[in-house]
Design a protein around this motif. Structure first.
Motif, short mmCIF file in Angstrom:
data_model
loop_
_atom_site.label_atom_id
_atom_site.label_comp_id
_atom_site.label_asym_id
_atom_site.label_seq_id
_atom_site.Cartn_x
_atom_site.Cartn_y
_atom_site.Cartn_z
N PRO A 1 6.38 -5.45 8.94
CA PRO A 1 7.81 -5.52 9.27
C PRO A 1 8.50 -4.20 8.94
O PRO A 1 8.24 -3.60 7.90
CB PRO A 1 8.34 -6.65 8.39
N GLU A 2 9.39 -3.76 9.84
CA GLU A 2 10.07 -2.47 9.63
C GLU A 2 10.90 -2.46 8.35
O GLU A 2 11.01 -1.44 7.69
CB GLU A 2 10.95 -2.14 10.84
N ASP A 3 11.47 -3.62 8.00
CA ASP A 3 12.30 -3.67 6.79
C ASP A 3 11.46 -3.66 5.51
O ASP A 3 12.00 -3.58 4.41
CB ASP A 3 13.23 -4.88 6.82
N LYS A 4 10.14 -3.73 5.64
CA LYS A 4 9.25 -3.69 4.46
C LYS A 4 8.66 -2.29 4.23
O LYS A 4 7.83 -2.10 3.36
CB LYS A 4 8.11 -4.70 4.61
N ILE A 5 9.09 -1.31 5.03
CA ILE A 5 8.70 0.09 4.79
C ILE A 5 9.84 0.72 4.00
O ILE A 5 10.92 0.97 4.54
CB ILE A 5 8.46 0.85 6.11
N ARG A 6 9.61 0.90 2.69
CA ARG A 6 10.68 1.41 1.84
C ARG A 6 10.94 2.89 2.09
O ARG A 6 10.07 3.60 2.58
CB ARG A 6 10.31 1.20 0.37
N SER A 7 12.11 3.34 1.74
CA SER A 7 12.46 4.75 1.88
C SER A 7 11.47 5.60 1.10
O SER A 7 11.01 5.22 0.02
CB SER A 7 13.87 5.03 1.34
N GLY A 8 11.15 6.76 1.67
CA GLY A 8 10.15 7.62 1.06
C GLY A 8 10.64 8.33 -0.19
O GLY A 8 11.84 8.55 -0.37
N ILE A 9 9.69 8.69 -1.05
CA ILE A 9 9.97 9.45 -2.27
C ILE A 9 9.28 10.81 -2.12
O ILE A 9 8.08 10.88 -1.89
CB ILE A 9 9.45 8.72 -3.51
N ILE A 10 10.05 11.88 -2.25
CA ILE A 10 9.51 13.23 -2.05
C ILE A 10 8.74 13.68 -3.28
O ILE A 10 9.21 13.54 -4.42
CB ILE A 10 10.65 14.23 -1.77
N ASN B 1 5.20 16.54 0.29
CA ASN B 1 4.81 15.29 0.93
C ASN B 1 5.76 14.17 0.54
O ASN B 1 6.44 14.26 -0.49
CB ASN B 1 3.38 14.89 0.55
N VAL B 2 5.78 13.11 1.34
CA VAL B 2 6.63 11.97 1.04
C VAL B 2 5.76 10.73 0.88
O VAL B 2 4.86 10.49 1.69
CB VAL B 2 7.68 11.75 2.15
N VAL B 3 6.03 9.94 -0.17
CA VAL B 3 5.28 8.71 -0.44
C VAL B 3 6.11 7.52 0.02
O VAL B 3 7.26 7.37 -0.36
CB VAL B 3 4.97 8.59 -1.95
N PHE B 4 5.50 6.70 0.87
CA PHE B 4 6.13 5.47 1.36
C PHE B 4 5.36 4.28 0.80
O PHE B 4 4.12 4.26 0.85
CB PHE B 4 6.10 5.40 2.89
N TYR B 5 6.07 3.28 0.29
CA TYR B 5 5.46 2.04 -0.15
C TYR B 5 5.69 1.01 0.96
O TYR B 5 6.83 0.74 1.34
CB TYR B 5 6.03 1.57 -1.48
N HIS C 1 0.85 -1.19 0.00
CA HIS C 1 0.00 0.00 0.00
C HIS C 1 0.89 1.24 0.00
O HIS C 1 1.99 1.24 0.54
CB HIS C 1 -0.90 -0.01 1.24
N GLU C 2 0.37 2.31 -0.59
CA GLU C 2 1.09 3.58 -0.68
C GLU C 2 0.55 4.52 0.41
O GLU C 2 -0.64 4.75 0.50
CB GLU C 2 0.84 4.17 -2.06
N ILE C 3 1.46 5.06 1.24
CA ILE C 3 1.10 6.01 2.29
C ILE C 3 1.73 7.36 1.93
O ILE C 3 2.92 7.44 1.65
CB ILE C 3 1.64 5.57 3.67
N VAL C 4 0.93 8.41 1.93
CA VAL C 4 1.44 9.77 1.66
C VAL C 4 1.45 10.53 2.98
O VAL C 4 0.41 10.66 3.64
CB VAL C 4 0.55 10.50 0.63
N LEU C 5 2.62 11.02 3.38
CA LEU C 5 2.77 11.74 4.65
C LEU C 5 3.16 13.19 4.40
O LEU C 5 4.03 13.48 3.58
CB LEU C 5 3.84 11.09 5.51
N GLU C 6 2.53 14.07 5.16
CA GLU C 6 2.93 15.48 5.15
C GLU C 6 4.15 15.63 6.05
O GLU C 6 4.35 14.84 6.98
CB GLU C 6 1.79 16.35 5.66
N LEU D 1 8.16 8.18 13.25
CA LEU D 1 7.74 8.13 11.86
C LEU D 1 7.17 6.75 11.50
O LEU D 1 6.09 6.64 10.93
CB LEU D 1 8.90 8.48 10.92
N LYS D 2 7.88 5.68 11.87
CA LYS D 2 7.41 4.33 11.49
C LYS D 2 6.10 3.98 12.19
O LYS D 2 5.22 3.38 11.60
CB LYS D 2 8.49 3.30 11.78
N ALA D 3 5.95 4.39 13.45
CA ALA D 3 4.69 4.14 14.17
C ALA D 3 3.55 4.90 13.50
O ALA D 3 2.42 4.39 13.40
CB ALA D 3 4.82 4.55 15.63
#
Length: 198
Positions: A67-76, A82-86, A24-29, A37-39
């Motif tokens: 899993p923490e290792d399955k949260i990829r680095s964000g893309i600005i 905003n930053v998009v995390f997969y 899933h794609e998460i968009v964070l401000e 951040l991970k929580a």
């Protein structure tokens, strides 16, 4: 309406609940950036996907693990900041199969049939999908379906065993059509906790 066929893989047994890894794609401000951040990502993921109907998989009942290792680095996103995390996560899913027999709770009766729920899944049973002795048995005073011999009364709050005959996916929601016009289907609990006759 968009009809979807959820067929089980060849050689596997169809089951309504199953576990699957999804993305899933998460968009964070930027306001969310910080030591937690991970929580925050996990919390937003659960808010966005739990209860959601995914066309190919069914309802996401629960996010089991992120899993923490399955949260990829964000893309600005340069235009918004905003930053998009997969995020890959493991989820418990509910997916109805054609001809699957389920126990459901009746929520509403009307002259055309009744609506029943299995968790978030709403199932409609038409009067044409009821036994012949109930076809003209709608009682408007009690909002109930009553058999000719008055032995079976299907009303709001009672339990029924039904078979899935069709499914539709519409605007992120899965609905199903069911029948109680078969052997061993029908009223199983009148709402008082005692088992029904059918």
């Amino acid at each position: 309406l968009l009809q979807r066929n959820f067929a089980a893989a060849p050689g596997t047994k169809s089951t309504m609940f199953y576990v699957k890894t999804l993305e899933h794609e998460i968009v964070l401000e930027p306001v969310h950036f910080g030591p937690k951040l991970k929580a925050t990502i996990v919390r937003l993921l659960k808010e966005e996907v739990e209860g959601l109907a995914l066309a190919n998989y069914g309802y996401v009942v629960n996010v089991i693990e992120v899993p923490e290792d399955k949260i990829r680095s964000g893309i600005i996103e340069y235009d918004t900041g905003n930053v998009v995390f997969y995020v890959k996560y493991t989820a418990l899913l509910l997916r109805p199969f054609l001809n699957e027999v389920l126990d459901a709770v009746v929520a509403q009766c009307n002259p055309l049939g009744f609506f029943a729920f299995v968790g978030p899944l709403r199932i409609f049973v038409s009067k044409h999908s009821m036994p012949e002795d109930m076809f003209n048995g709608f009682d408007g005073d009690r909002d109930a379906w009553v058999s000719d011999d008055k032995e079976v009364i299907i009303t709001s709050g009672c339990g029924v065993r039904l078979k899935i005959k069709g499914r539709t996916v519409e605007q992120g929601n899965i609905t199903a059509i069911g029948t109680i016009k078969d052997n061993y289907l029908g009223l199983i609990d009148d709402g008082s906790g005692e088992a029904g006759d059918q």
